[in-house]
Write a protein that holds these residues in place. Structure first.
Motif, short mmCIF file in Angstrom:
data_model
loop_
_atom_site.label_atom_id
_atom_site.label_comp_id
_atom_site.label_asym_id
_atom_site.label_seq_id
_atom_site.Cartn_x
_atom_site.Cartn_y
_atom_site.Cartn_z
N ARG A 29 0.82 -1.19 0.00
CA ARG A 29 0.00 0.00 0.00
C ARG A 29 0.86 1.25 0.00
N SER A 30 1.95 1.24 0.76
CA SER A 30 2.79 2.43 0.85
C SER A 30 3.62 2.64 -0.41
N GLN A 31 3.91 1.56 -1.15
CA GLN A 31 4.70 1.71 -2.36
C GLN A 31 3.85 1.71 -3.63
N ARG A 32 2.55 1.66 -3.48
CA ARG A 32 1.66 1.58 -4.62
C ARG A 32 1.82 2.78 -5.55
N ASN A 33 1.97 3.96 -4.99
CA ASN A 33 2.02 5.17 -5.79
C ASN A 33 3.44 5.62 -6.13
N VAL A 34 4.44 4.87 -5.72
CA VAL A 34 5.82 5.26 -6.00
C VAL A 34 6.13 4.99 -7.47
N SER A 36 8.20 4.13 -10.88
CA SER A 36 9.18 3.07 -11.06
C SER A 36 10.60 3.62 -11.02
N GLN A 37 11.53 2.74 -10.75
CA GLN A 37 12.93 3.12 -10.69
C GLN A 37 13.40 3.61 -12.06
N ALA A 38 12.88 3.03 -13.13
CA ALA A 38 13.26 3.44 -14.49
C ALA A 38 12.79 4.86 -14.78
N GLN A 39 11.60 5.23 -14.29
CA GLN A 39 11.11 6.60 -14.49
C GLN A 39 11.99 7.61 -13.77
N ILE A 40 12.40 7.28 -12.54
CA ILE A 40 13.24 8.19 -11.77
C ILE A 40 14.62 8.29 -12.42
N ARG A 41 15.13 7.19 -12.94
CA ARG A 41 16.43 7.23 -13.63
C ARG A 41 16.36 8.12 -14.87
N ALA A 42 15.25 8.04 -15.61
CA ALA A 42 15.10 8.88 -16.80
C ALA A 42 15.06 10.35 -16.42
N GLY A 56 26.93 7.56 -12.17
CA GLY A 56 26.70 8.41 -11.02
C GLY A 56 25.29 8.94 -10.96
N ARG A 57 24.73 9.28 -12.13
CA ARG A 57 23.33 9.74 -12.17
C ARG A 57 22.38 8.61 -11.77
N GLU A 58 22.70 7.38 -12.18
CA GLU A 58 21.85 6.24 -11.80
C GLU A 58 21.91 6.01 -10.29
N VAL A 59 23.11 6.11 -9.71
CA VAL A 59 23.26 5.92 -8.26
C VAL A 59 22.47 6.99 -7.51
N ALA A 60 22.59 8.24 -7.95
CA ALA A 60 21.86 9.33 -7.29
C ALA A 60 20.35 9.17 -7.46
N SER A 61 19.91 8.76 -8.65
CA SER A 61 18.48 8.55 -8.90
C SER A 61 17.94 7.41 -8.06
N ASP A 62 18.72 6.33 -7.96
CA ASP A 62 18.28 5.19 -7.15
C ASP A 62 18.18 5.56 -5.67
N ALA A 63 19.09 6.41 -5.19
CA ALA A 63 19.03 6.86 -3.79
C ALA A 63 17.76 7.66 -3.56
N ALA A 114 6.59 9.67 -28.12
CA ALA A 114 7.24 8.60 -27.34
C ALA A 114 7.09 8.92 -25.86
N GLU A 115 7.24 7.90 -25.02
CA GLU A 115 7.16 8.16 -23.58
C GLU A 115 8.40 8.90 -23.10
N PHE A 116 8.29 9.52 -21.95
CA PHE A 116 9.36 10.36 -21.40
C PHE A 116 10.68 9.62 -21.31
N SER A 117 10.66 8.41 -20.80
CA SER A 117 11.90 7.65 -20.62
C SER A 117 12.51 7.21 -21.95
N GLY A 118 11.73 7.24 -23.03
CA GLY A 118 12.23 6.84 -24.34
C GLY A 118 12.89 7.97 -25.12
N LEU A 119 12.80 9.19 -24.62
CA LEU A 119 13.39 10.34 -25.31
C LEU A 119 14.86 10.49 -24.95
N ASP A 120 15.59 11.23 -25.78
CA ASP A 120 16.99 11.52 -25.42
C ASP A 120 17.00 12.57 -24.31
N ALA A 121 18.14 12.70 -23.65
CA ALA A 121 18.24 13.56 -22.47
C ALA A 121 17.92 15.02 -22.79
#
Length: 193
Positions: A29-34, A36-42, A56-63, A114-121
Motif C-alpha cells: 500500500r505504501s509503495q503503490r504510488n511510488v 518506477s525506478q526506471a522513471q526516476i532514472r530517466a 553516477g546519475r543512476e546511483v543518485a536517482s536510485d538513492a 514517445a514516452e518520457f523515458s524513451g526520449l533523449d536527455a
C-alpha cells in the motif's frame, strides 16, 4: 509446564502468517504510488549534472527512489540536542510527484510521440524546463516540500556527500565517518567519471 510452552509456541506460529500478511499489505500500500525506478532514472538523467556520468546519475536517482519508497507520514524527525520541540514528517509528496511524472509522460507523447523515458536527455530536459517554467525560488527546497519531483530529486542529490565532493572536486566525505588522523590533511582530488 510443557503444555504452557506448547500453547505459547502454537499461538506464535498461528499469529506469524497473519502478521506477515499485514506487513506485506502495508508495504504494498505504501509503495503503490511510488514511480518506477526506471522513471526516476530517466528524470535523473535529464536533470542531474553531466559531471556525474551515467553511472553516477543512476546511483543518485536510485538513492532518491529509495528515499521516496521509504517515506512515511507522521514519523518523528531527529531534533536538536536539548530541544523540547519534536517535529514529524508531513504529508507524502509522492502522489503529487507521481502525477507530475505522468504529466511529463503525456507531454512527451504529445510533443514527440514517445514516452518520457524513451526520449533523449536533451528532449527530456526541455520538457522538465517547460514544467518548471512557473516555479519561482531562490534556493532548492527541503526535499519533502519540493513543489516538483525534479526539484525534489535535485534537493536530494545536493544534500548528499557526493554532491559536496563534486562541487569542491575533492574527497571531503561530509557527513561520513573518517579517522581523526585524516582531518589534518587536505582532501584528495576526486577522479574523473
Amino acid at each position: 509446564m510443557f503444555r504452557r510452552r506448547f500453547l505459547l509456541w502454537l499461538s506464535s506460529v498461528v499469529a506469524l502468517p497473519a502478521s506477515a500478511r499485514a506487513v506485506t499489505r502495508f508495504v504494498r500500500r505504501s509503495q503503490r504510488n511510488v514511480p518506477s525506478q526506471a522513471q526516476i532514472r530517466a528524470l535523473g538523467d535529464a536533470v542531474l549534472p553531466d559531471e556525474l556520468g551515467r553511472g553516477g546519475r543512476e546511483v543518485a536517482s536510485d538513492a532518491f527512489w529509495r528515499w521516496m519508497s521509504g517515506y512515511r507520514e507522521g514519523k518523528e524527525l531527529v531534533h536538536p540536542y536539548g530541544s523540547p520541540r519534536i517535529s514529524y514528517t508531513g504529508p507524502s509528496p509522492v502522489p503529487k510527484w507521481t502525477a507530475q511524472l505522468t504529466a511529463l509522460d503525456r507531454a512527451a507523447r504529445a510533443n514527440h510521440g514517445a514516452e518520457f523515458s524513451g526520449l533523449d536527455a536533451g528532449k527530456r530536459r526541455d520538457l522538465v524546463r517547460e514544467a518548471l517554467a512557473d516555479v519561482r525560488g531562490e534556493r532548492l527546497p527541503n526535499i519533502a516540500t519540493a513543489s516538483h519531483i525534479a526539484l525534489g530529486l535535485l534537493a536530494h542529490f545536493y544534500s548528499s556527500s557526493e554532491a559536496n565532493d563534486l562541487c569542491y572536486r575533492a574527497q571531503i566525505g561530509r557527513q561520513k565517518c573518517r579517522p581523526l588522523v585524516h582531518n589534518a590533511r587536505k582532501p584528495l582530488p576526486i577522479a574523473a567519471p
